[in-house]
Design a protein around this motif. Structure first.
Motif, PDB file in Angstrom:
ATOM      1  N   VAL A 172       5.206  21.866  65.244  1.00  0.00           N
ATOM      2  CA  VAL A 172       3.763  21.707  65.078  1.00  0.00           C
ATOM      3  C   VAL A 172       3.537  20.491  64.191  1.00  0.00           C
ATOM      4  CG1 VAL A 172       1.597  22.796  64.413  1.00  0.00           C
ATOM      5  CG2 VAL A 172       3.517  24.212  65.216  1.00  0.00           C
ATOM      6  N   LEU A 173       2.895  19.466  64.742  1.00  0.00           N
ATOM      7  CA  LEU A 173       2.616  18.230  64.011  1.00  0.00           C
ATOM      8  C   LEU A 173       1.128  18.132  63.716  1.00  0.00           C
ATOM      9  CD1 LEU A 173       4.788  15.701  66.070  1.00  0.00           C
ATOM     10  CD2 LEU A 173       5.376  16.785  63.890  1.00  0.00           C
ATOM     11  N   PHE A 174       0.787  17.986  62.446  1.00  0.00           N
ATOM     12  CA  PHE A 174      -0.604  17.901  62.036  1.00  0.00           C
ATOM     13  C   PHE A 174      -0.984  16.467  61.678  1.00  0.00           C
ATOM     14  CE2 PHE A 174       0.490  22.308  60.827  1.00  0.00           C
ATOM     15  CZ  PHE A 174      -0.557  22.990  61.418  1.00  0.00           C
ATOM     16  N   GLY A 232      -3.172  30.343  68.227  1.00  0.00           N
ATOM     17  CA  GLY A 232      -3.271  30.474  69.675  1.00  0.00           C
ATOM     18  C   GLY A 232      -2.475  29.409  70.408  1.00  0.00           C
ATOM     19  N   ALA A 233      -2.522  28.161  69.915  1.00  0.00           N
ATOM     20  CA  ALA A 233      -1.775  27.081  70.550  1.00  0.00           C
ATOM     21  C   ALA A 233      -0.272  27.318  70.449  1.00  0.00           C
ATOM     22  CB  ALA A 233      -2.143  25.739  69.914  1.00  0.00           C
ATOM     23  N   VAL A 234       0.184  27.799  69.291  1.00  0.00           N
ATOM     24  CA  VAL A 234       1.610  28.076  69.110  1.00  0.00           C
ATOM     25  C   VAL A 234       2.052  29.231  70.012  1.00  0.00           C
ATOM     26  CG1 VAL A 234       3.366  28.865  67.474  1.00  0.00           C
ATOM     27  CG2 VAL A 234       1.668  27.164  66.766  1.00  0.00           C
ATOM     28  N   LEU A 243       0.681  19.189  68.950  1.00  0.00           N
ATOM     29  CA  LEU A 243       0.018  18.205  68.092  1.00  0.00           C
ATOM     30  C   LEU A 243      -1.393  18.693  67.770  1.00  0.00           C
ATOM     31  CD1 LEU A 243      -0.201  15.417  66.711  1.00  0.00           C
ATOM     32  CD2 LEU A 243      -0.846  14.474  68.950  1.00  0.00           C
ATOM     33  N   VAL A 244      -1.741  18.699  66.471  1.00  0.00           N
ATOM     34  CA  VAL A 244      -3.063  19.142  66.029  1.00  0.00           C
ATOM     35  C   VAL A 244      -3.766  17.951  65.390  1.00  0.00           C
ATOM     36  CG1 VAL A 244      -4.349  20.795  64.623  1.00  0.00           C
ATOM     37  CG2 VAL A 244      -2.108  21.429  65.572  1.00  0.00           C
ATOM     38  N   ASP A 245      -4.913  17.554  65.966  1.00  0.00           N
ATOM     39  CA  ASP A 245      -5.596  16.341  65.511  1.00  0.00           C
ATOM     40  C   ASP A 245      -7.103  16.510  65.701  1.00  0.00           C
ATOM     41  OD1 ASP A 245      -6.564  13.454  65.476  1.00  0.00           O
ATOM     42  OD2 ASP A 245      -4.415  13.115  65.259  1.00  0.00           O
ATOM     43  N   ASP A 246      -7.885  15.905  64.806  1.00  0.00           N
ATOM     44  CA  ASP A 246      -9.343  16.062  64.898  1.00  0.00           C
ATOM     45  C   ASP A 246     -10.005  14.993  65.764  1.00  0.00           C
ATOM     46  OD1 ASP A 246     -10.884  13.912  62.813  1.00  0.00           O
ATOM     47  OD2 ASP A 246      -8.761  14.223  62.470  1.00  0.00           O
ATOM     48  N   LEU A 247      -9.256  13.985  66.225  1.00  0.00           N
ATOM     49  CA  LEU A 247      -9.865  12.926  67.016  1.00  0.00           C
ATOM     50  C   LEU A 247     -10.311  13.470  68.374  1.00  0.00           C
ATOM     51  CD1 LEU A 247     -10.419   9.889  66.664  1.00  0.00           C
ATOM     52  CD2 LEU A 247      -8.279   9.450  67.890  1.00  0.00           C
ATOM     53  N   HIS A 248     -11.572  13.261  68.706  1.00  0.00           N
ATOM     54  CA  HIS A 248     -12.154  13.852  69.920  1.00  0.00           C
ATOM     55  C   HIS A 248     -11.400  13.439  71.182  1.00  0.00           C
ATOM     56  CE1 HIS A 248     -15.002  15.127  72.952  1.00  0.00           C
ATOM     57  NE2 HIS A 248     -15.080  13.889  73.394  1.00  0.00           N
ATOM     58  N   PHE A 285       7.185  22.675  61.019  1.00  0.00           N
ATOM     59  CA  PHE A 285       5.937  21.946  60.781  1.00  0.00           C
ATOM     60  C   PHE A 285       6.208  20.549  60.239  1.00  0.00           C
ATOM     61  CE2 PHE A 285       5.110  26.414  60.621  1.00  0.00           C
ATOM     62  CZ  PHE A 285       3.934  26.550  61.326  1.00  0.00           C
ATOM     63  N   GLY A 286       5.357  19.621  60.673  1.00  0.00           N
ATOM     64  CA  GLY A 286       5.448  18.249  60.199  1.00  0.00           C
ATOM     65  C   GLY A 286       4.097  17.574  60.258  1.00  0.00           C
ATOM     66  N   LEU A 287       4.084  16.284  60.049  1.00  0.00           N
ATOM     67  CA  LEU A 287       2.858  15.485  60.086  1.00  0.00           C
ATOM     68  C   LEU A 287       3.036  14.354  61.087  1.00  0.00           C
ATOM     69  CD1 LEU A 287       2.219  15.043  56.244  1.00  0.00           C
ATOM     70  CD2 LEU A 287       1.197  16.772  57.749  1.00  0.00           C
ATOM     71  N   LEU A 288       1.936  13.959  61.712  1.00  0.00           N
ATOM     72  CA  LEU A 288       1.910  12.755  62.538  1.00  0.00           C
ATOM     73  C   LEU A 288       0.604  12.035  62.229  1.00  0.00           C
ATOM     74  CD1 LEU A 288       2.938  10.809  64.585  1.00  0.00           C
ATOM     75  CD2 LEU A 288       2.176  12.334  66.417  1.00  0.00           C
TER      76      LEU A 288
END
Length: 218
Positions: free
Chosen positions: A64-66, A47-49, A187-192, A105-108
């Motif tokens: 997209v950075l995970f 959905g974000a993409v 950016l996709v991250d679990d930090l609230h 796709f990548g990582l951050l």
């Protein structure tokens, strides 16, 4: 099957049949919840993409950075030297890249660049992700200095403490956006705290939570 394997490996269990009935039922519930989180993760990222593509249809690249921990991977309780990678990520990347080759796709992560690159070469760590990532998009925020950093994406609510890690990652994304006016970054991250970060047609954050983060024991 991969999710079942992940949960069992997380707890160091060879098979459900080896457990007493009560513990076996507990793990079955963990597996069921984990499967629902994978489904929601796929829906959320897709959905974000799609939202980014709708808002900026002429972009030359949608990056997209995970984040890693609790976003794409987590360490096994039974073996802290081993990373478990969430099962949905590889088919999700394949599906999105099949839809549009401009999606990369990548990582951050806050891990150091050298340590991150070592993990991506190690079969017990993150090597399974390596074929699906653009090497130039594997990024670390560890060395970013933010003492005088300001951003339109950071509101007054984000100040000090853990929010420093948020600002470091936003700073990396803003540097990335300077490469070209035709780039879009997700950016996709679990930090609230990322749920408080602003967005526009070129940049957005998907803040994961208990419904779509990578947890195996809640």
């Amino acid at each position: 099957p991969l999710m079942i394997q992940n949960v069992l490996e997380y707890y160091g269990v060879e098979a459900l049949d080896h457990l007493e009935e009560g513990r076996r039922e507990e793990l079955k519930e963990d597996i069921a919840r984990a499967l629902l989180r994978e489904e929601q993760f796929v829906k959320s990222v897709s959905g974000a993409v799609l939202e980014a593509m709708n808002q900026m249809p002429d972009a030359t690249e949608y990056i997209v950075l995970f984040d890693l921990d609790e976003t794409l991977a987590r360490r096994s309780l039974a073996d802290m030297t081993r990373h478990l990678v969430r099962p949905a990520i590889v088919p999700l990347i394949a599906a999105l890249q099949g839809m549009d080759t401009r999606i990369t796709f990548g990582l951050l992560t806050s891990r150091s660049q050298g340590y991150l690159e070592e993990e991506l070469r190690d079969p017990n760590e993150l090597k399974s992700l390596t074929p699906y990532l653009q090497p130039e998009r594997v990024l670390s925020s560890r060395e970013v200095r933010i003492r005088e950093f300001t951003s339109k994406y950071l509101g007054d609510e984000l100040g000090g403490g853990i929010a420093g890690g948020v600002a470091q990652k936003i700073a990396v994304c803003e540097e990335l956006l300077k490469e070209s006016d035709s780039l879009s970054v997700i950016l996709v991250d679990d930090l609230h705290e990322f749920s408080k970060v602003g967005s526009d047609e070129r940049f957005r954050v998907l803040a994961l939570d208990a419904t779509n983060g990578f947890w195996l024991d809640i």
